[in-house]
Each structure stands twice: as structure tokens, then as C-alpha cells.
Design an enzyme around this catalytic site. Sequence first.
Site, PDB file in Angstrom:
ATOM      1  CE  LYS A  76      -4.120   1.786   2.871  1.00 13.08           C
ATOM      2  NZ  LYS A  76      -4.610   1.386   3.862  1.00 13.08           N
ATOM      3  CB  SER A 151      -7.510   3.928   3.087  1.00 14.67           C
ATOM      4  OG  SER A 151      -6.975   3.305   3.970  1.00 14.67           O
ATOM      5  CB  SER A 175      -8.454   0.782   5.588  1.00 19.25           C
ATOM      6  OG  SER A 175      -8.886   2.454   5.965  1.00 19.25           O
TER       7      SER A 175
END
Lengths: 483, 481, 95
Positions: A76, A151, A175
Amino acid sequence: MHELTLAEIARGLADKKFSSEELTRSLLTRIAQLDPQINSFITLTEDLAITQAQAADARRAAGQNGALLGVPLAHKDLFCTKGIRTSCGSKMLDNFKAPYDATVVAKLAAAGTVTLGKTNMDEFAMGSANESSHYGPVKNPWNLEHVPGGSSGGSAAAVAARLLPAATGTDTGGSIRQPAALTNLTGLKPTYGRVSRWGMIAYASSLDQAGPMARTAEDCALLLQGMAGFDTNDSTSIDEPVPDYAASLNGSLQGLRIGVPKEYFSTGLDPRIADLVMASVEELKKLGAVVKEVSLPNLQHAIPAYYVIAPAEASSNLSRFDGVRFGYRCEDPKDLTDLYKRSRAEGFGPEVQRRIMVGAYALSAGYYDAYYLQAQKIRRLIKNDFMSAFAEVDVILGPTTPNPAWKIGAKNNDPISAYLEDFYTITANLAGLPGLSMPAGFADGLPVGVQLLAPYFQEGRLLNVAHQYQQVTDWHTRSPAGF
Amino acid sequence: MQWEVVIGLEIHTQLTTQSKIFSGSSTTFGSEPNTQASLVDLGMPGSLPVLNKEAVQMAVKFGLAIDAEIGQHNVFARKNYFYPDLPKGYQISQMELPIVGKGHLDITLEDGTIKRIGVTRAHLEEDAGKSLHEDFSGMTGIDLNRAGTPLLEIVSEPDMRSAKEAVAYVKAMHALVRYLGICDGNMAEGSLRCDCNVSIRPKGQVEYGTRCEIKNVNSFRFIEKAINSEIQRQIELIEDGGRVIQQTRLYDPAKDETRAMRSKEEANDYRYFPDPDLLPVVIEDSFLDQVRATLPELPPQKRERFQSQFGLSVYDASVLASSREQADYFEKVVSIGGDAKLAANWVMVELGSLLNKQGVEIDESPVSAEQLGGMLLRITDNTISGKIAKMVFEAMANGEGSADEVIEKRGLKQVTDSGAIESMLDEVLAANAEQVEQYRAADEAKRGKMFGFFVGQAMKASKGKANPQQVNELLKRKLEG
Amino acid sequence: MALDRSDVEKIAHLARLGLNDADIPRTTEALNSILGLVDQMQAVDTTGIEPLAHPLEASQRLREDAVTEGNHRDTYQAIAPAVQDGLYLVPKVID
């Protein structure tokens, strides 16, 4: 090869069925072909990937092995990767080449993983739909008009589309778990302090945790093994030995006590999800689990408390982005104040600016007690609720999200409704408990996830339950059409 | 209108740890800009603080030395504001739960009385970087070497009532932190900085007046001048019908006045909250005991002991105990030379003026404690007279070796043989027969001065080496006839 | 607790976010709806409850006092927007 899970890849590499370099090249080609449809990557690191793959193959040839040796994955884009853009999905860090590696990145690289790239995400991890990224929204491979969740939407979409077997994500209010649920993946948020936050660009420091996202519990176990561990660079890292997660996968669920909170089944929950959750309970009962009702009386206060604590911490964490030492700087600042105000107004997107302002307000003179302090007290009430529940049950089960993936743009004018999607996941962050989401079915073609929560440092238990469930169900094996 | 002045001081002391409070960077002063600024010090995204054990030990040591409550559960908090020398946009400090609670420090006023000044609290925090305003084409340059250096901020109660009291307090605090070895007190380098909070109120009024803060005054002299000029300003302002506005000010030594700081014109809402990247600091009783065992004898106890053990006066004891180096030097001298009062006199007067003249501190003294002690021994055992000792002292200061070596080389041994002295005196009296007659004819009052003449002649004849006591005795006897 | 325009301007200034005049009404509305959500917390009776700052109630670990970081100025300043002679440059600050 893209159909292989991480565990299958590990076995394939060990059995010399293919090399890491072959696998890597094939996935990079696939990414180039298919990612434009879903926009799950911000930066591709082809050269690094090939170098790492070749090194892994060399290590294997020299007799080394290990479940992660030569395994391709992505990070990420809030994990610092040395010399490589680390953008947090934001214009503010579009030009930021991190000068060091996050501990998670370094550990996984040392274990021999191959970094294919940095995945797309909601800006500074603030969002549940991956619509707020400076690099454009991520599409859900299950339905390109729908959000993948956030996210960690990029990591989720990339793995769901089989562009790679696994990816790292972070979870502050859900997330990892929420996008996993919306894209038919297994995702785990470890106990707070289980995984080092050094090099993991902070959103809300007391809530953030890094974790694995993959298609199966077994894959998550293997990836978590490489991520977890005490780090002296992180004062909030807990010095607790890391168990062998793979070893606990095969335990029997006989006598497992599952608690289902009565407060989970409220009016906001999509009835199709409610049905699938109950169906998963039945499967677990068949495996020997016993189910009882528990209560989490303060559940309804979790979202307001979160939307004070997280923005408050974020408002402070993001003050370092000022155009002085790194990141975006506005053109021709007239004076210091102009430098700050314009760099930040131009560098941050609207959701980030809103949360910074809410956070600053919640901490400001006269409001601290009513907002921040009150939220921290509610946080203790929520933790206490869980401690009571865990006195009677081993895991708590429920839906991961109240709704399946919604249409891109549907919640643009109503950010609050997006916040409410965090209803089931947020409490684990507030209490610091480990939580996992696993695929449990579909609602009109859109994936539905079931969430399991366990007491501190019982990631092994969560992986065990999920793994056993995945032996008797096949939701997790489905893949989206076209990918 | 009779005005009463109320002063409170915030003293920032840089702790002499090797590394910074939250990172492993060096704290060495004066290095090339930004060469001691790590990821943590730069506030790089993803970086995290880890607390330096020595900083905690030093803070606890200080707390114990001022008899304070130690915050055994203390918490770091973020003080949020924007300034270029503050890389994270917040300073890690302590707010509600500081590491040191209420304590006190006794100061000696000019008239010799002791006043107890309350210390409200002391807390740990990180220092900011430095701004360089030399022209970089209209820009300011930021050096973050200093960012992250540990500070102990010591907050006094508003107990001082004059600039002199304030200076006495700062001096006492300065001596204490040096005594404890936790801060080098170098005000010129910024190791110790003082913010002065000054307000005035009509005598007898209970409520405090509005105060102004004079920031970063960096010498004892400037502290006194800054406070006095601020008091003057406030008095004039009020007597002219104005009101004192709470503000932050800077002292301008060239103009001898304070002026408002532009950058601090707006009130700042610091939005303090516990730093989520750090956990509460728990100080066990065993840790306290450990630190307590490392406490040196402190100035008050030393003062007492110098009085009781060595029979020194309050004043002498105070002066000698005022710095650890001076106290240690003095005690070393006594351990060799034996006579404490003699040692006190030599250290304070002769050595004091030598150090002053050469502009050095006692730890760089050209005469070591061993040398001085050795010389005092020779005075007490009558090898040399006090007057000759001054020559010996000067010789030692010039590097001529120990007292014995100088005495030997220069043949300065005192003559104590009474036979030799007598015959020398006989010669002197014979050579000055007229004055002898005048003496014997004079009355008591006039004799005193004339006696001195004979002593002078005797000293000249013996080249100063005759034992003065014996000269006096024998001369008297001979003159009486 | 509803915010008005001047509240929003103050908060934006505290956070050094330059808001366009045109954006202020929309931002005010958005902030107020978030605060509306958050205000539900006020209904909870938390008398006698200690705040929970960290989920796992551990205490701060102490690091040995040793210099472990060297000079990395070149690496760290390679990504800086404006440096000169090893110093970070900002518009002139007047004290």
C-alpha cells in the site's frame, strides 16, 4: 500462474515448477494489461521486482527456502519504500521518494518477497471507497462501476483481480477488512502493536495497524508471519513473541465459542448480508462451534468516537506536511504563512482537509473535554464491553460491512453515509483487537464478508477459524469475470 | 503609588545526554548544519520517537535534588503550532502529567538571608531547531541539528519580588544543574535559557497584574536589566493611564528595552493532547532509589557541612559551596594543607583574583589544589611566612613546580632560629641607634608607628625570611630594653 | 455545536489550510454535518470513566543513551524543495 494463491506459489517455487523471475514477469505483463481497468497501482516497480526475483531465485538455488522467498506482492502506498515514490494517494507526496524503508517493507524484502509496486489508496488513508486518491478512484473488479472499499482499495482490487497473490494494507477504522469484504478477499488487522509502524506514514497513530490481504486465511498467515514482530524503532510496538501462524491453521473448531452481538443486527444492515452471516454461523456450528448471543452495549457510540479520535490525531500527524523539508511546495510563496496555507490547501484533497479541521476543532481550547476526552472515555467503555464478551466467548462474529460495494460517486454528496459503513469494523481499532474478514457469499454478484474478532494477540485463532471455514466453503475461490 | 513586582521564571536547560531525547542523533554543539538531523529529527513521514533513558534519569535526579514529587506516571503531550524550526508542526512536551512536580530551591539574598523559591514543576521536552536570519536572498535558513535535544523546563512559582531575587534564583539553578552534572549551564551557547514573566500590582493587592513574558534572555546581567526595564515600562504604562497587555517580548540589550515579538502576536491554541506515538512513562520506586544513590552532596548540605566541619562563616561557606568545582578544589586543599580557614582565605582571595586576572575557571586553574595545599602546609609548619607564601604562589602559577620545589630552588625557607634572629636584630638596632633612642623616649601612641620601622628594617635585613612572629616578640623585648 | 463562518476561518488558520472564500460555505456545511454525527457522543454518561489513550495498557520503553545516527544530510536533502549551504530555506521569518 495468476490463479495460484500465495501458498500454492510457495509450493510451486519450492518444487521448482517455475522461477520467481518467470512468475514476476508474467504478473507484470498481466498488470500492464489489466490494471488500466481498475487503477489499483500508483507506481509499478518493474526493475526492482526483477532484481528481487532474480535474487530470490539465486537464494533458492543456494539452498534457502521460506514461504515468502520469491513471492510477488505489492505495498500500500503509505509504506515508505527507499528511493521509490511513496505518495499516500496524495498530491502532497507525489514527488516524495522515501529516504528509507518501512520496517514491514524491510522485513518482507529480507524474507525474499518481490515488490511489484505501490498500490492506490484513499488519500492519507482517509476513506472507505478509494475515491479520494489524487491518482483517481480504484474500481472494484467484481463490478467496475462500484467501489472496492478503502482505504486499502488498491491492494484489495489488485489481489481480487489476481494481478498478484497478496498485498499489504493498513487498517485504522476498517481499511483492510472492509475492502477485503467488498472484493471477496481475506484480510486481517492484527492486534495494535503486533506489527511495526516505523515507516508506515501515520493517519491516526493509536488506531493504525498494518496487515495482510490475500485470497485465503492460509495466505494471510504466511504473509503476517513475515510482517509481525517487535521493533525497537516503534515505541508502540509490543514485545510479544510471534507464534507460528501456519501451525495454528489446522486446529479443530470443536467447542469453539462464538459470540454474536445482538446490537449487530440493527436496521442499517442489508438483510442479504444478515442472511449470509447467519449461514456462515451454521457452517461453523457444523464444524463443532457453539454460538451464543453477547452484547456490546456501547457499539452505537463507536463511530462518533472514532470520528473525533482519528481526525484529531491526523490533524497533528499531518502538520509536518508544510512544504519545507519534503513533499509539495506551492509556487512563489509570498511569506511563511502563505507557504504553509497554499502548500497545504493545494497539496491535500478535500476529505483530508475536512478531517484535519474536525480534528483541530476537537482538540481546540474549550472543546477538548467535550470531544477528544469524551471520545477516549467512550473508547474505554467499548474496550470494557469486549473484555466482558471475551470472558464468555472465544471469537465474536458478525458482518464486516452493513452494505455491499456501492456505486462510485453514490456517496459523494453525503460523506457521513460513507462513515457509517465503518459500523462493524471501527470497534476493533478503538479497542486494539485483532480482526479478520473472510468471504461469505454474494449479494447480486457483489461480495459479502463476515468478520471475526478475537482477544489480543490471538491472530492465530482468527486464522484458524477462517481456514477451517474455507475448507468447507468455496466463496474465497471465486474470481471476478474478466480477470 | 507603591508597586510590588511579581516575577516567575521558566528556565530551559539542555540536558547533557549523548543523544537526543527521541532519536539517536548526537547532541554535540556547533556542527555543520543538518548533519545531526535524523529521520526522526526531521519529522520525516513514518518516523517515530523512542525515549532516551538518560534524559529520564537526569530529570528524576533534578526532581530529587529540589525535594519535589516525582511524577511516577508521566505522559508526553503534543504542543501543536507551526514554525519552521519545528519540523513536525508540534513539539513533544509534557502537559498535565509532568515528570517532576512541586519542589523548591533556596536562594541567598544580598543581605545574607535565605528565601525559599517554589518550583511549580519541571518537565521534559524536545528543543526546536535554529533559524538563521542572515540573508539567503531574502529567505531564512533552518538548521535542525538542535531539534530534538532534550530540555528540562523548570517552572518557578511567581515568588520573586525583584530583579536581584530573580538573578539569585537563576544563579542558584545554574549552579544546581551543573552540580548534578545534568546541564553545562553555558548560556552563551544556549544550554540554559531563561524566560522571565513579569507583572506589577499595587502593594497590598492580592490579584496578580497582567504579565508579560520576556523570552530567551541569555545572561545573568541581561536578566537583571531586562526585568528592570520591563518593570519600568509597565509602571510608566500604567501611570500614564494605559493597560498592560499580555504579550511575549524580547530584550534588546543595545537599547536596554523590551519589545513585543512579532511572530507571537496572536495567541496560540496549542491543542495539547497525549502523544499517541509514546506510551506513559512509568517510574518504579526502584528506579527512584537508583537515581537517589547517584545524587551528589548538594549546595545546601555542603554549605552546612563547611560551617560545621570546617568552622567557616556562613558567607565563606556559601561562596565555596557555590560551585561543585570550587567546593571540590577547596576540600582537596584542606585535605592536604590542614587549616580550613587558611585554605578558605587563599582559595577565595588569592586564587580568586588570579583566576579573574587570567580569565579562567577554577577547573583550569594554573595552581592545582595539590600545589596550593602543599604550600599551605608549609605555612602552618612555619617553613615559610604568609608573606613569602605570596611569592611561592606566584611562582607556582608560573609553572615552577610544587611549593617545596619553589622554596628549595629560591631558598625561601623562613629563618626561625631565634639565635640568628637575635643577632640580626642586634645588628639592626645598632645600625639605627638614633631611632632606638627616639622610640624609647616616645609615648605609647607614637611607638606603634616607629615599631613598624624596625620591623621593616628587620625584614629587609633578613630578606623577608625571618619569622615575623619571632621578630615581633624579640624586637619588642629588645626595644623595651 | 454549529460552526459559523468565522469559526471555520479560525480553524483553517490554526491548521494552516488556505480556504477560498467561495469554498467556505460548503466546508462549513460539511464540518457541521460531521460534528452533528460526533455530537451523539454527548448523550453518553462517562462519569468516573478513565480515558483510554492506548488500547494496550503498556508503558514506555526507554532507549540507552548512545549516538546511533550519523550524517545523512545529502540523502535527506536530496528530496527537499529548497536548500542552500545545507540549510532548509523558507520565506524570511521576522521576529
